[in-house]
Design an enzyme around this catalytic site. Structure first.
Site, short mmCIF file in Angstrom:
data_model
loop_
_atom_site.label_atom_id
_atom_site.label_comp_id
_atom_site.label_asym_id
_atom_site.label_seq_id
_atom_site.Cartn_x
_atom_site.Cartn_y
_atom_site.Cartn_z
N SER A 1 0.84 -1.19 0.00
CA SER A 1 0.00 0.00 0.00
C SER A 1 0.88 1.25 0.00
O SER A 1 1.69 1.43 -0.90
CB SER A 1 -0.96 -0.04 1.19
OG SER A 1 -2.01 0.89 1.02
N ASP B 1 -8.32 -3.30 -7.15
CA ASP B 1 -7.80 -2.92 -5.83
C ASP B 1 -8.85 -2.11 -5.06
O ASP B 1 -9.37 -1.10 -5.55
CB ASP B 1 -6.53 -2.10 -6.01
CG ASP B 1 -5.86 -1.79 -4.69
OD1 ASP B 1 -4.92 -2.51 -4.32
OD2 ASP B 1 -6.28 -0.82 -4.02
N HIS C 1 -6.88 -5.96 -1.36
CA HIS C 1 -5.83 -4.94 -1.19
C HIS C 1 -4.71 -5.53 -0.35
O HIS C 1 -4.96 -6.05 0.73
CB HIS C 1 -6.40 -3.69 -0.53
CG HIS C 1 -5.42 -2.55 -0.43
ND1 HIS C 1 -4.88 -1.95 -1.54
CD2 HIS C 1 -4.88 -1.93 0.64
CE1 HIS C 1 -4.05 -0.98 -1.16
NE2 HIS C 1 -4.03 -0.95 0.17
#
Length: 486
Positions: free
Chosen positions: A223, A331, A380
């Site tokens: 991330s 995502d 994610h």
């Protein structure tokens, strides 16, 4: 005809559903749903959503599905990663406490993985205040546990991590809130933003601990940590080469940090990131953090547009170091940035079509990247999940693809040197969210039951019919794609 069509779908469900069964189920409920029954000030397991009227700001803060975030209270063992604070105490977290890292050393190993934690950012006095009140560990080292367990690519277990279980593993906690780009010791609001400096100091501290003899160094991140890899990899490579005594290969591993330019834009002052473009938050943050971005990228844009270098597709063309991109094609954070929710009970036709467009845009952006693992799933982050070996693209796991990439770089010294039978550019061909049968499970928000892709589509279709809408596309191609598994 409509009744017959639905009946046919239900018959096919019996045939297709077994493909989605898995021994380890990944809960796909939103962090907000999971958090409803938990107190908001739980630092040891922060979520992506915040309380009530500030929920969207806090939603941007941190991934909750990283098992390494859980303090480990069992008897200490050699498998634990142990906390070390930086020798240079002037390099700090947001609140002025000394930054640090977790290390598990492996005697005799000359391979290193340095992992940057994710957790979004804050970009104003207000958003940083909310962040500090609710997830203090992302801004302070004062309550960090003494040890962490490594999972996924950081695991010391060979069955969980077949190719990197015996490397020197480093976990760098995220406490600078600046997407690892900051270079300011104190702002007028009293916060330090030193993410870029923290990475450099971690490297310097590791040199006497064995990195001086390193042969291979992977800078990895998930991330915001993945975006941090993109921003810092070339500077890290230069520093490692400067401080090591032997020839060393430095490469980057970017997990769910390859963000696309948001199509939504708001010109008004934005305090709540869900009500404004991601670019506005980055623009504000870049000034607050005194952010350091790669010079090669900045030169491509006019003054004031340097913020574009936070986006993978913009940054990649100017990078020198080889990188491997791990990116879910649907995502969840990218969808949230686009104001698209993934609860199928309330999804509109436009949102469904927008989700498919996002998948196509990700595919297009990754065409020229030599090393990619991109499943067509709604999720994610991936590389630190304990079940990361379950997910496949074209029958190849991420661990195998990374190993092939690693071998290619060692044997060919060129990012495009593909070894026969050992692929590492893997992008799903199927066109629907969750059409890959190895995708993480999706659960019905009401019943808690796991949904197959056909059940998910049927639920959406029935809800759309109730509203007098209809998602574009028919079920024929979808069924064909499911049978071919992308």
């Amino acid at each position: 005809m409509r009744i017959l069509e639905i009946f046919a779908i239900l018959l096919i469900l019996k045939e297709v559903r077994p493909q989605t069964k898995r021994s380890h189920k990944v809960n796909m409920k939103t962090p907000f749903q999971k958090r409803k029954n938990h107190h908001l000030n739980t630092d040891s397991r922060a979520t992506l959503m915040s309380p009530a009227d500030l929920h969207s700001v806090e939603h941007s803060i941190v991934q909750i599905r990283d098992p390494t975030l859980i303090p480990h209270y069992d008897q200490k063992s050699q498998e634990d990663m142990k906390l070390h604070f930086l020798k240079n105490t002037l390099v700090t977290c947001n609140d002025g406490t000394t930054a640090g890292y977790y290390l598990r050393e492996t005697k005799g190993s000359k391979r290193w993985i340095i992992f940057l934690e994710g957790g979004w950012c804050c970009y104003s006095k207000e958003t940083c205040g909310v962040r500090y009140d609710n997830v203090k560990r992302l801004m302070s080292s004062s309550n960090w546990p003494q040890t962490r367990k490594g999972t996924g690519i950081l695991s010391p277990r060979q069955d969980e991590n077949p190719y990197w279980w015996n490397v020197n593993a480093v976990f760098v906690p995220y406490c600078s809130s600046d997407v690892w780009s900051g270079n300011v010791s104190k702002t007028q609001d009293g916060y330090a933003f030193m993410g870029s400096v923290i990475i450099q100091e971690v490297i310097r501290d590791l040199v006497p601990r064995g990195m001086k003899q390193a042969k291979s160094v992977i800078l990895a991140g998930s991330s915001a940590g993945g975006t941090g890899v993109l921003i810092n990899i070339d500077r890290v490579a230069a520093l490692v080469e400067e401080t090591t005594s032997e020839s060393v290969q430095v490469r980057g591993l970017v997990d769910s940090g390859w963000f696309l330019d948001s199509r939504h834009s708001k010109q008004s002052d934005c305090l709540d990131i869900s009500k404004c473009a991601l670019t506005e938050a980055i623009k504000k943050g870049l000034k607050l953090w005194n952010g350091i971005l790669p010079e090669n990228c900045k030169q491509q844009f006019k003054k004031g547009d340097e913020w574009r270098c936070f986006y993978g597709p913009r940054l990649f063309t100017s990078m020198k170091s080889p990188i491997f991109v791990v990116q879910w094609l649907y995502d969840q954070e990218q969808l949230r940035i686009e104001n698209i929710q993934t609860e199928f009970q309330s999804m509109t036709e436009n949102q469904w079509n927008s989700i498919q467009n996002i998948g196509r845009e990700f595919k297009k952006s990754l065409r020229e990247v030599p090393a990619v693992f991109a499943p067509a799933c709604l999720s994610h982050t991936l590389i630190t999940k304990s079940n990361w070996l379950e997910f496949q693209v074209k029958s190849v796991t991420l661990a195998k693809a990374l190993h092939c990439w690693d071998r290619s770089l060692q044997e060919n010294r060129a990012p495009k040197g593909v070894i026969r039978g050992c692929p590492f550019h893997l992008v799903d061909n199927c066109q629907w969210p969750h059409c890959n049968p190895t995708c993480p499970a999706i659960y019905d928000a009401t019943s808690g039951q796991e949904l197959s892709i056909l059940q998910m589509f049927l639920k959406l279709r029935l809800e759309s019919q109730r509203r007098g809408q209809e998602p574009k596309g028919d079920l024929g191609p979808l069924m064909s794609m499911l049978r071919n598994s992308g």
